[in-house]
Write a protein that holds these residues in place. Structure first.
Motif, PDB file in Angstrom:
ATOM      1  N   PRO A 175       0.649  -1.334  -0.012  1.00 20.68           N
ATOM      2  CA  PRO A 175      -0.145   0.090  -0.037  1.00 20.68           C
ATOM      3  C   PRO A 175       0.932   1.388   0.084  1.00 20.68           C
ATOM      4  O   PRO A 175       1.941   1.161   0.706  1.00 20.68           O
ATOM      5  N   ALA A 223      -0.489   4.909  -0.333  1.00 23.50           N
ATOM      6  CA  ALA A 223      -0.962   6.243  -0.208  1.00 23.50           C
ATOM      7  C   ALA A 223      -0.366   6.861   0.990  1.00 23.50           C
ATOM      8  O   ALA A 223      -0.012   8.141   0.901  1.00 23.50           O
ATOM      9  N   SER A 247      -7.913   5.144  -4.773  1.00 29.16           N
ATOM     10  CA  SER A 247      -7.306   4.092  -5.381  1.00 29.16           C
ATOM     11  C   SER A 247      -7.230   2.892  -4.538  1.00 29.16           C
ATOM     12  O   SER A 247      -7.548   1.802  -4.735  1.00 29.16           O
ATOM     13  N   GLU A 248      -6.446   3.375  -3.382  1.00 26.14           N
ATOM     14  CA  GLU A 248      -6.567   2.390  -2.301  1.00 26.14           C
ATOM     15  C   GLU A 248      -7.557   1.963  -1.709  1.00 26.14           C
ATOM     16  O   GLU A 248      -7.915   0.751  -1.412  1.00 26.14           O
ATOM     17  N   ALA A 290      -5.129  -1.944   3.887  1.00 24.56           N
ATOM     18  CA  ALA A 290      -5.233  -0.800   2.805  1.00 24.56           C
ATOM     19  C   ALA A 290      -6.126   0.308   3.370  1.00 24.56           C
ATOM     20  O   ALA A 290      -5.872   1.524   3.427  1.00 24.56           O
ATOM     21  N   ASP A 335      -3.919   2.246   5.805  1.00 27.38           N
ATOM     22  CA  ASP A 335      -2.835   3.124   5.281  1.00 27.38           C
ATOM     23  C   ASP A 335      -3.558   4.233   4.648  1.00 27.38           C
ATOM     24  O   ASP A 335      -3.139   5.343   4.567  1.00 27.38           O
ATOM     25  N   ALA A 336      -4.565   4.132   4.133  1.00 30.20           N
ATOM     26  CA  ALA A 336      -5.351   5.122   3.561  1.00 30.20           C
ATOM     27  C   ALA A 336      -5.765   6.394   4.570  1.00 30.20           C
ATOM     28  O   ALA A 336      -5.731   7.590   4.338  1.00 30.20           O
TER      29      ALA A 336
END
Length: 98
Positions: free
Chosen positions: A17, A19, A57-58, A73, A76-77
């Motif tokens: 990931p 972002a 996108s993530e 994800a 992370d986002a």
């Protein structure tokens, strides 16, 4: 450097990931150009849409993935959103000070 390392590793492994890494690179750029108003504005113009696209996108990828990947994800986002929000506040403060 950590952000650049993650972005480079994402070129070899699609499961990384990135972002949050893009947000880290944006922070590093702003810290380096914060003394020059023109470069600060340019960095904001470049990293704002890039950060938004990376997070979108993530999140889209996480919606179609397994639960474990979706959690990773999503975290992370969320980290990227938090970093980019604080970066926008800091950039606004720097620009307001002149």
């Amino acid at each position: 450097m950590a952000g650049v390392a993650v972005v480079v590793s994402a070129q070899f492994w699609s499961a990384v990931p990135m972002a949050g890494a893009i947000a880290l690179v944006a922070w590093g750029t702003v810290l380096n150009v914060s003394q020059r108003r023109e470069l600060l504005i340019l960095a904001a113009l470049i990293y704002t849409p890039l950060g938004i696209l990376a997070v979108m996108s993530e999140v889209d990828l996480a919606m179609d993935a397994s639960l474990a990947w979706a959690v990773l994800a999503g975290l992370d986002a969320a980290a990227a959103i938090t970093l980019l929000y604080h970066l926008a506040c800091r950039t606004g403060d720097l620009l307001a000070r002149g």
